[in-house]
Design a protein around this motif. Sequence first.
Motif, PDB file in Angstrom:
ATOM      1  N   ALA A   2      -9.139  -6.053  -0.265  1.00  0.00           N
ATOM      2  CA  ALA A   2      -8.200  -5.167   0.420  1.00  0.00           C
ATOM      3  C   ALA A   2      -6.898  -5.897   0.713  1.00  0.00           C
ATOM      4  N   SER A   3      -5.811  -5.167   0.611  1.00  0.00           N
ATOM      5  CA  SER A   3      -4.503  -5.721   0.933  1.00  0.00           C
ATOM      6  C   SER A   3      -4.056  -5.179   2.272  1.00  0.00           C
ATOM      7  N   ALA A   4      -3.404  -6.028   3.058  1.00  0.00           N
ATOM      8  CA  ALA A   4      -2.965  -5.611   4.388  1.00  0.00           C
ATOM      9  C   ALA A   4      -1.594  -4.955   4.343  1.00  0.00           C
ATOM     10  N   TRP A   5      -1.066  -4.708   3.154  1.00  0.00           N
ATOM     11  CA  TRP A   5       0.286  -4.167   3.055  1.00  0.00           C
ATOM     12  C   TRP A   5       0.299  -2.776   2.422  1.00  0.00           C
ATOM     13  N   LEU A   6      -0.656  -1.943   2.786  1.00  0.00           N
ATOM     14  CA  LEU A   6      -0.614  -0.559   2.345  1.00  0.00           C
ATOM     15  C   LEU A   6       0.604   0.132   2.936  1.00  0.00           C
ATOM     16  N   THR A   7       1.086   1.121   2.223  1.00  0.00           N
ATOM     17  CA  THR A   7       2.211   1.901   2.745  1.00  0.00           C
ATOM     18  C   THR A   7       1.732   2.774   3.905  1.00  0.00           C
ATOM     19  N   TYR A   8       2.682   3.311   4.648  1.00  0.00           N
ATOM     20  CA  TYR A   8       2.341   4.208   5.755  1.00  0.00           C
ATOM     21  C   TYR A   8       1.507   5.379   5.253  1.00  0.00           C
ATOM     22  N   ARG A   9       1.925   5.955   4.089  1.00  0.00           N
ATOM     23  CA  ARG A   9       1.193   7.103   3.533  1.00  0.00           C
ATOM     24  C   ARG A   9      -0.227   6.702   3.150  1.00  0.00           C
ATOM     25  N   ARG A  47      -4.328  12.600  -4.651  1.00  0.00           N
ATOM     26  CA  ARG A  47      -5.187  12.064  -5.726  1.00  0.00           C
ATOM     27  C   ARG A  47      -4.618  10.753  -6.271  1.00  0.00           C
ATOM     28  N   ASN A  48      -3.301  10.696  -6.419  1.00  0.00           N
ATOM     29  CA  ASN A  48      -2.667   9.463  -6.894  1.00  0.00           C
ATOM     30  C   ASN A  48      -2.867   8.328  -5.887  1.00  0.00           C
ATOM     31  N   VAL A  49      -2.734   8.643  -4.591  1.00  0.00           N
ATOM     32  CA  VAL A  49      -2.950   7.627  -3.553  1.00  0.00           C
ATOM     33  C   VAL A  49      -4.394   7.140  -3.582  1.00  0.00           C
TER      34      VAL A  49
END
Length: 343
Positions: A2-9, A47-49
């Motif tokens: 897991a990355s800690a830099w996911l976007t807000y969305r 779905r893309n997210v």
Amino acid sequence: MASAWLTYRENSIFGCLVKNFVRTASPIGSAFLAQTIQSSISPATIRNVLMNLEDKGLVLQPYTSAGRIPTDEGYRYYVNDLMKVEKLTPTEKHIIDQYLRKIHNEDVQTILDKACNLLSEISDQLGVVLSPQFFQGKFKRLELISLSDEKLLVVISISSEIVRTIMMELKFQIPHNKIQETERILNERLSGLTLKEIKDSIKVRMSNVNYGEPKLINQFTEKADEIFTFDNDSLHFKGTSKILKQPEFANQERLIKILQLIDNQDILVHIIKSSTQKDDRFSITIGREHSEEMLKNCSLVSTAFQIGEISGTIAVIGPTRMKYEKIVGVLDYVAKAINKLFS
């Protein structure tokens, strides 16, 4: 990983997915998320997210055309970066306080056993309590009470007024003044030591005593391991039926593993002890993070409680699909309530 830099969305969609999967135990689809989030995000965008989250190892699709479910890495990201501990309601706090207040006069192990039952009831999972290692407790005082010419009641108090009573059989008679003298010298020589220190050094500490009853003192030194041993590594667990009703354990292989774990108390003690060897206030171990195969489909959330200067552990075990924010809140409050009970 897991990355800690996911976007807000991505964080918004992933957090919503985790919460709803925990609630429903069913894979979560893009259409459901679009309705739940109630924003202008289309199912196609979601779905893309979800595909991006899958690429990052946070979710997976259990079978074709299904929605997504969190992975162990996904739960770890959620716990570390998104979770907000859920505070108990005033009603829940009142129930816990009232329950513990009713049992405060019971012996330590009974209190911990009932606290374990309380954990299970509130969390709807397997509640586990590992008693403190009382050999680390400091000796406060000892009382010798003559019951007859051949029987002596020994009352030993350690930190937080934890008491153990032992019936000592005597093969000799002792004048009352000699019993009092022996009690006094034992308290003088042993006060402030841990029970382990007493058992390791009592023969040396009592070797040059010139008052009291020598035969009684000798009985204490010879039977120190028995006299100064409180219950250690006492494990309490409640809620087997609650954890087995979780849908994850409809799978026979998973069911067998969790039953093996519950049956093997030595392994369970080792796991609980290992969970508290971290600097964090709470320990959360998820799924395949466990080295023990029997716990690969489960999560363990634990924290310490205090009885004087010694500590024990309370924990909840359940499937990885667990309401972590609620469990942490429950453990935090129950641990503080136990601390207060023994303070």
